[in-house]
Design a protein around this motif. Structure first.
Motif, PDB file in Angstrom:
ATOM      1  N   LEU A 102      -6.919  10.051  -2.602  1.00 17.30           N
ATOM      2  CA  LEU A 102      -5.638  10.052  -1.897  1.00 17.30           C
ATOM      3  C   LEU A 102      -5.674   9.285  -0.585  1.00 17.30           C
ATOM      4  CD1 LEU A 102      -4.510  13.755  -2.454  1.00 17.30           C
ATOM      5  CD2 LEU A 102      -3.464  11.692  -3.449  1.00 17.30           C
ATOM      6  N   LEU A 103      -6.855   9.082  -0.003  1.00 19.01           N
ATOM      7  CA  LEU A 103      -6.940   8.352   1.260  1.00 19.01           C
ATOM      8  C   LEU A 103      -6.856   6.850   0.977  1.00 19.01           C
ATOM      9  CD1 LEU A 103      -7.318   8.714   4.345  1.00 19.01           C
ATOM     10  CD2 LEU A 103      -9.752   8.263   3.966  1.00 19.01           C
ATOM     11  N   LEU A 104      -5.768   6.239   1.434  1.00 21.16           N
ATOM     12  CA  LEU A 104      -5.544   4.811   1.195  1.00 21.16           C
ATOM     13  C   LEU A 104      -5.909   3.956   2.395  1.00 21.16           C
ATOM     14  CD1 LEU A 104      -2.055   4.966  -0.565  1.00 21.16           C
ATOM     15  CD2 LEU A 104      -4.334   5.109  -1.600  1.00 21.16           C
ATOM     16  N   GLY A 105      -5.893   4.540   3.580  1.00 22.08           N
ATOM     17  CA  GLY A 105      -6.171   3.779   4.786  1.00 22.08           C
ATOM     18  C   GLY A 105      -6.258   4.688   5.990  1.00 22.08           C
ATOM     19  N   LEU A 106      -6.478   4.059   7.146  1.00 21.65           N
ATOM     20  CA  LEU A 106      -6.591   4.798   8.397  1.00 21.65           C
ATOM     21  C   LEU A 106      -5.746   4.119   9.472  1.00 21.65           C
ATOM     22  CD1 LEU A 106     -10.409   5.575   8.406  1.00 21.65           C
ATOM     23  CD2 LEU A 106      -8.561   7.233   8.068  1.00 21.65           C
TER      24      LEU A 106
ATOM     25  N   ASP B 143     -13.359   0.486   1.146  1.00 21.73           N
ATOM     26  CA  ASP B 143     -12.189  -0.221   0.615  1.00 21.73           C
ATOM     27  C   ASP B 143     -10.891   0.453   1.054  1.00 21.73           C
ATOM     28  OD1 ASP B 143     -10.850  -2.246  -0.745  1.00 21.73           O
ATOM     29  OD2 ASP B 143     -10.804  -1.122  -2.634  1.00 21.73           O
ATOM     30  N   LEU B 144     -10.822   0.765   2.340  1.00 24.89           N
ATOM     31  CA  LEU B 144      -9.627   1.373   2.911  1.00 24.89           C
ATOM     32  C   LEU B 144      -8.848   0.340   3.712  1.00 24.89           C
ATOM     33  CD1 LEU B 144     -11.183   4.718   4.210  1.00 24.89           C
ATOM     34  CD2 LEU B 144      -9.730   4.422   2.177  1.00 24.89           C
ATOM     35  N   ALA B 145      -7.553   0.512   3.750  1.00 22.23           N
ATOM     36  CA  ALA B 145      -6.686  -0.370   4.530  1.00 22.23           C
ATOM     37  C   ALA B 145      -6.645   0.090   5.981  1.00 22.23           C
ATOM     38  CB  ALA B 145      -5.282  -0.374   3.947  1.00 22.23           C
TER      39      ALA B 145
ATOM     40  N   PHE C 246      -1.114  -3.971  -1.846  1.00 25.96           N
ATOM     41  CA  PHE C 246      -1.833  -3.807  -0.588  1.00 25.96           C
ATOM     42  C   PHE C 246      -2.601  -2.490  -0.554  1.00 25.96           C
ATOM     43  CE2 PHE C 246      -2.143  -2.143   3.731  1.00 25.96           C
ATOM     44  CZ  PHE C 246      -2.888  -3.155   4.325  1.00 25.96           C
ATOM     45  N   TYR C 247      -1.941  -1.383  -0.844  1.00 23.36           N
ATOM     46  CA  TYR C 247      -2.580  -0.072  -0.691  1.00 23.36           C
ATOM     47  C   TYR C 247      -3.451   0.324  -1.878  1.00 23.36           C
ATOM     48  CZ  TYR C 247      -0.244   1.164   3.653  1.00 23.36           C
ATOM     49  OH  TYR C 247       0.164   1.212   4.969  1.00 23.36           O
ATOM     50  N   ARG C 248      -3.198  -0.230  -3.056  1.00 21.67           N
ATOM     51  CA  ARG C 248      -4.007   0.041  -4.248  1.00 21.67           C
ATOM     52  C   ARG C 248      -4.142   1.540  -4.557  1.00 21.67           C
ATOM     53  NH1 ARG C 248      -9.053  -3.930  -2.486  1.00 21.67           N
ATOM     54  NH2 ARG C 248      -7.813  -5.820  -2.147  1.00 21.67           N
ATOM     55  N   PRO C 249      -3.033   2.264  -4.631  1.00 21.14           N
ATOM     56  CA  PRO C 249      -3.147   3.700  -4.914  1.00 21.14           C
ATOM     57  C   PRO C 249      -3.678   3.954  -6.321  1.00 21.14           C
ATOM     58  CG  PRO C 249      -0.864   3.001  -5.082  1.00 21.14           C
ATOM     59  CD  PRO C 249      -1.630   1.828  -4.524  1.00 21.14           C
ATOM     60  N   ARG C 250      -4.464   4.999  -6.451  1.00 23.38           N
ATOM     61  CA  ARG C 250      -4.941   5.393  -7.779  1.00 23.38           C
ATOM     62  C   ARG C 250      -3.831   6.097  -8.559  1.00 23.38           C
ATOM     63  NH1 ARG C 250     -10.873   8.180  -6.733  1.00 23.38           N
ATOM     64  NH2 ARG C 250     -11.719   6.573  -5.317  1.00 23.38           N
TER      65      ARG C 250
ATOM     66  N   LEU D 189     -10.983  -7.552   6.020  1.00 20.20           N
ATOM     67  CA  LEU D 189     -10.250  -6.298   6.212  1.00 20.20           C
ATOM     68  C   LEU D 189      -8.828  -6.426   5.679  1.00 20.20           C
ATOM     69  CD1 LEU D 189     -10.295  -3.448   7.622  1.00 20.20           C
ATOM     70  CD2 LEU D 189      -9.349  -4.599   9.631  1.00 20.20           C
ATOM     71  N   ARG D 190      -8.409  -5.447   4.889  1.00 17.95           N
ATOM     72  CA  ARG D 190      -7.004  -5.350   4.503  1.00 17.95           C
ATOM     73  C   ARG D 190      -6.241  -4.684   5.644  1.00 17.95           C
ATOM     74  NH1 ARG D 190      -5.932  -1.772   0.466  1.00 17.95           N
ATOM     75  NH2 ARG D 190      -8.084  -1.074   0.309  1.00 17.95           N
ATOM     76  N   VAL D 191      -5.285  -5.382   6.221  1.00 14.85           N
ATOM     77  CA  VAL D 191      -4.594  -4.857   7.391  1.00 14.85           C
ATOM     78  C   VAL D 191      -3.102  -5.121   7.286  1.00 14.85           C
ATOM     79  CG1 VAL D 191      -5.094  -6.976   8.670  1.00 14.85           C
ATOM     80  CG2 VAL D 191      -4.482  -4.910   9.925  1.00 14.85           C
ATOM     81  N   VAL D 192      -2.327  -4.142   7.717  1.00 15.65           N
ATOM     82  CA  VAL D 192      -0.877  -4.273   7.753  1.00 15.65           C
ATOM     83  C   VAL D 192      -0.396  -3.926   9.155  1.00 15.65           C
ATOM     84  CG1 VAL D 192      -0.434  -1.905   6.930  1.00 15.65           C
ATOM     85  CG2 VAL D 192       1.300  -3.696   6.607  1.00 15.65           C
TER      86      VAL D 192
END
Length: 291
Positions: A102-106, A135-137, A274-278, A160-163
């Motif tokens: 559930l953790l997609l990013g910080l 592999d977190l955004a 971008f977020y690649r949710p499972r 880094l994947r960044v928004v």
């Protein structure tokens, strides 16, 4: 076309760690939970959302995990850890493990840090290393004075994947366009940087017409293009200015004007890429989403 809301919040005031709420408008100082948004999201045809932290605590991130476990419309969580903690790598590892996908990013709440150069500090290197290892955004919550530090950080973190949250929060109310536009143009040269098409209405001066957003929106489309813009509601902060339905209608009108053939990307596909949710969004057979 079905929609993904890439930026919304829930909070329960009695949890007690939403420090910023103490000085927020009274209308925000109450609980905002899934039941409060369910009808509006359904009417809009929103199939899933990304839930973003609203408190600077790991406890709140775990609370959001619990909400997500009981509400399948939540695709995942952008959480919080202390990026300066000496054991930050272990903290991120544990949070990712406990989130079980559930953790997609910080998102550190960098906009509130008194040092505009904070994001560029080497003390944060371990946190950014761990983000990429898991592999977190990274959601960059910044204001214009912090954009140069963000740029320096991202030139070091090429993978880094960044928004950029809320388009970097331009000072629309005071018309400070140039101080925002130039660093945005430079940041947009970094190909992995995406930008959230969200949070603009609440930057307007009280009573200002929505067409005051026009030059800012035009600059976002010119800088990032439709391939890197991601729509979000910023609900319930949005309610300070407008309704969920009307912001969606306005955002769609802007996108129709600047990128009429890319609405599905801006309002759905870009967020998922971008977020690649499972967790897959539950796209209904029919709903009230805009075409």
């Amino acid at each position: 076309m079905q929609l993904i809301d890439a930026h919304q919040h829930y909070w329960c005031v009695d949890r007690g760690d939403y420090i910023w709420l103490h000085d927020a408008p009274v209308s925000l100082q109450r609980d905002y939970l899934p039941i409060d948004l369910q009808a509006q999201r359904s009417a809009a045809g929103v199939a899933g959302s990304v839930l973003v932290q609203a408190a600077a605590s790991e406890a709140e991130t775990r609370y959001l995990f619990e909400l997500a476990r009981t509400d399948r419309s939540i695709l995942g969580v952008v959480g919080w850890v202390d990026f300066e903690a000496p054991d930050v790598a272990a903290r991120i590892h544990t949070l990712a493990r406990d989130g079980d996908g559930l953790l997609l990013g910080l998102r550190p709440m960098a906009q509130d840090h008194p040092d505009p150069d904070w994001l560029a500090r080497p003390e944060l290197d371990a946190a950014f290393d761990s983000l990429q290892a898991h592999d977190l955004a990274f959601d960059a919550l910044v204001r214009p004075p912090q954009l140069p530090a963000l740029q320096r950080r991202l030139r070091r973190e090429r993978e880094l994947r960044v928004v950029l949250d809320h388009a970097g929060k331009p000072d629309i109310a005071h018309g400070h366009f140039d101080a925002w536009a130039q660093p945005i143009r430079e940041l947009a040269e970094l190909p992995k940087l995406c930008c959230k098409f969200s949070g603009l209405l609440t930057e307007l001066a009280p009573g200002a017409p929505t067409n005051a957003l026009d030059p800012y929106v035009e600059h976002l489309f010119a800088s990032f293009g439709p391939g890197r813009l991601i729509w979000g509601s910023d609900w319930p902060v949005l309610t300070l200015r407008d309704s969920y339905a009307h912001w969606l209608e306005l955002a769609r009108a802007f996108a129709q004007r600047h990128a009429p053939h890319a609405l599905e990307r801006i309002f759905s596909r870009n967020a998922l890429a971008f977020y690649r949710p499972r967790r897959a969004p539950d796209f209904p057979a029919s709903a009230g989403a805009p075409a």
